[in-house]
Design an enzyme around this catalytic site. Structure first.
Site, mmCIF file in Angstrom:
data_model
loop_
_atom_site.group_PDB
_atom_site.id
_atom_site.type_symbol
_atom_site.label_atom_id
_atom_site.label_comp_id
_atom_site.label_asym_id
_atom_site.label_seq_id
_atom_site.Cartn_x
_atom_site.Cartn_y
_atom_site.Cartn_z
ATOM 1 N N HIS A 84 18.558 -38.206 26.588
ATOM 2 C CA HIS A 84 17.343 -37.425 26.299
ATOM 3 C C HIS A 84 17.151 -37.287 24.793
ATOM 4 O O HIS A 84 18.111 -37.405 24.016
ATOM 5 C CB HIS A 84 17.316 -36.087 27.041
ATOM 6 N N ASP A 95 15.064 -34.646 23.533
ATOM 7 C CA ASP A 95 14.748 -33.265 23.171
ATOM 8 C C ASP A 95 16.027 -32.465 22.963
ATOM 9 O O ASP A 95 17.118 -32.892 23.374
ATOM 10 C CB ASP A 95 13.856 -32.605 24.246
ATOM 11 N N ASP A 103 24.690 -32.702 22.223
ATOM 12 C CA ASP A 103 23.823 -32.577 23.419
ATOM 13 C C ASP A 103 22.422 -33.065 23.103
ATOM 14 O O ASP A 103 21.571 -32.293 22.732
ATOM 15 C CB ASP A 103 23.785 -31.122 23.886
ATOM 16 N N GLU A 131 14.425 -33.108 29.059
ATOM 17 C CA GLU A 131 15.618 -32.799 29.860
ATOM 18 C C GLU A 131 15.990 -31.330 29.731
ATOM 19 O O GLU A 131 16.505 -30.726 30.674
ATOM 20 C CB GLU A 131 16.801 -33.678 29.415
ATOM 21 N N GLU A 132 15.752 -30.761 28.546
ATOM 22 C CA GLU A 132 16.231 -29.396 28.294
ATOM 23 C C GLU A 132 15.368 -28.329 28.971
ATOM 24 O O GLU A 132 15.681 -27.149 28.905
ATOM 25 C CB GLU A 132 16.339 -29.127 26.788
ATOM 26 N N GLU A 156 24.549 -37.861 30.055
ATOM 27 C CA GLU A 156 25.489 -36.841 29.620
ATOM 28 C C GLU A 156 26.200 -36.242 30.819
ATOM 29 O O GLU A 156 25.662 -36.298 31.920
ATOM 30 C CB GLU A 156 24.745 -35.744 28.856
HETATM 31 ZN ZN ZN Z 1 21.729 -32.468 27.289
#
Ligand code: ZN
Length: 440
Positions: free
Chosen positions: A77, A79, A109, A143-144, A170
């Site tokens: 991702h 974002d 992340d 994704e977040e 992830e």
């Molecule tokens: Zn993530």
């Protein structure tokens, strides 16, 4: 190659694609521009899919020669979650490189993986990699938040462009020390969610005479208290057992971590980080997070809404959660209405797959004596959409031994997020070797 990965990661961090949960945030197209420019130099066919203005997703493919061979997707991702700069020692969006580490929101992340996947993909394209099975690189937006404008959108609308038999995204892959060699956790599944609104009813009245009134706010306080005190049953599921046995905390701890009769008590004694993980991994959790109610200081409220973030275990259905809520609320159950507004069942992939074996082989070559252990993440990732679509999806990556599990856990959505360049090098090599091992 680590220079390219470092540079690309710093670029993605500086783009500041912060997803605050609103449709207008993120603006991941900036990072899609950077990645498209980087990959486009290798003559790859790139497709951009815009789910909302500014919220683009990027797909690159290396077509396989055999349409029946298994396919592999690298998904990262673009974002990141918001920051509070007060807690940071450096600019969270500076992408600074200090003492061999890249600093900034997204460094673990998961812009580190999004970047290293792109570097390995380009490397494969440049060397003329001609796999039997197709290899896909996917950079997703959103994704977040809920994946609405990223993975979910693509699987709903562009399935042929992104679906693969095997998916890696992830997270995981940090080294957990063990006498026989480091253990590397692989996320094989994730808990589900059952987000709901509990509407608590009362009877309106004048607040100047509260005696024997039916005050929804007072009832809601008791609802919140009961949810906080509720002790759901402990579930020692197979993934938890294999994780504990694989990581091996020693005979005494292992026994206590695997005893469903006493695990909750043991969690009271464990260090806080491990206690929260151990508890969440083996229980349905109920976290009241939002309360709304009341209209005026002098009016007894007749309606209060409590929102609860409930996370569910493998195999649990809505009916199981409703039964637990009824149990938790007891005689108050009749005074409330429970309305779920986001339901996701837990998902998992099996570990007896060619993908697992390929990851184990490749990791063992890159991290001496290492072996994989399965883990159930208590959060949510985009892997869930692909598992539901039929893929075997894992969360993995590789980190150097400089990064401890505690550092990793505290940097995830936390302050002073950063990653060392050796970890970027290891992940780049992992993706490159994995494509060869699985698709050649
Ligand atoms: Zn993530």
């Amino acid at each position: 190659m680590s220079a390219e990965a470092t540079d690309l990661l710093a670029h993605l961090i500086r783009n500041e694609c912060v997803n605050d949960g609103t449709r207008e945030s993120g603006f991941e197209s900036r990072s899609v521009d950077v990645l498209a420019q980087y990959l486009g130099g290798s003559g790859l066919d790139l497709e951009r899919y815009e789910a909302q203005p500014g919220r683009e997703n990027l797909v690159a493919r290396i077509e396989g020669s055999d349409p029946t061979a298994p396919t592999l997707l690298f998904m990262g991702h673009t974002d990141v979650v918001p920051v509070n700069p007060d807690g940071w020692s450096r600019d969270p969006f500076g992408g600074e490189i200090v003492d061999g580490e890249v600093w900034g929101r997204g460094a673990v992340d998961m812009l580190n993986l999004t970047a290293t996947m792109a570097v390995a993909f380009k490397q494969l394209a440049d060397e003329g990699f001609t796999p039997r099975g197709t290899l896909i690189y996917l950079a997703v937006a959103d994704e977040e938040n809920l994946g609405t404008w990223g993975a979910e959108h693509l699987l709903d609308n562009e399935r042929d462009a992104v679906f693969a038999d095997y998916v890696v995204t992830e997270s995981g892959g940090f080294q957990m020390p063990h006498a026989d060699g480091p253990r590397l956790p692989v996320i094989v599944g994730e808990k589900g969610s059952y987000w709901c609104r509990i509407s608590v009813r009362g009877t309106p009245g004048h607040a100047s005479q509260p005696f024997r009134t039916d005050n929804a706010l007072v009832t809601a306080a008791e609802v919140v208290r009961r949810l906080a005190e509720y002790k759901p049953p402990t579930m020692i599921h197979d993934t938890w057992r294999r994780f504990i046995e694989g990581v091996d905390f020693g005979p005494e701890w292992n026994a206590r971590l695997l005893d469903d009769a006493t695990l909750t008590e043991f969690c009271e004694e464990l260090p806080l980080g491990l206690a929260r993980q151990a508890h969440a991994c083996t229980h349905t959790t109920f976290a009241p997070t939002i309360i709304h109610g009341g209209t005026k200081t002098n009016v007894i409220p007749d309606l209060v809404d409590v929102e609860v973030d409930i996370r569910t275990l493998p195999g649990q259905k809505a009916a199981d959660i409703q039964a637990m809520l009824a149990d938790a609320l007891g005689d108050l159950a009749g005074q409330v209405d429970v309305t779920p507004f986001d339901e996701n069942e837990s998902t998992a992939s099996p570990t007896d797959s060619p993908m697992w074996d390929a990851m184990a082989n490749v990791s063992n070559r890159l991290v001496a004596n290492s072996s994989l252990v399965p883990f159930l993440t208590v959060g949510a990732t985009d892997a869930r959409f692909f598992r539901r679509a039929g893929s075997v999806a894992y969360g993995f990556g590789l980190f150097s031994k400089k990064l401890s599990f505690d550092d990793y856990a505290s940097m995830f959505h936390g302050n002073d997020e950063r990653v060392d360049i050796e970890s970027l090098e290891l992940s780049t090599q992992l993706w490159h070797a994995l494509a060869h091992e699985l698709l050649a």
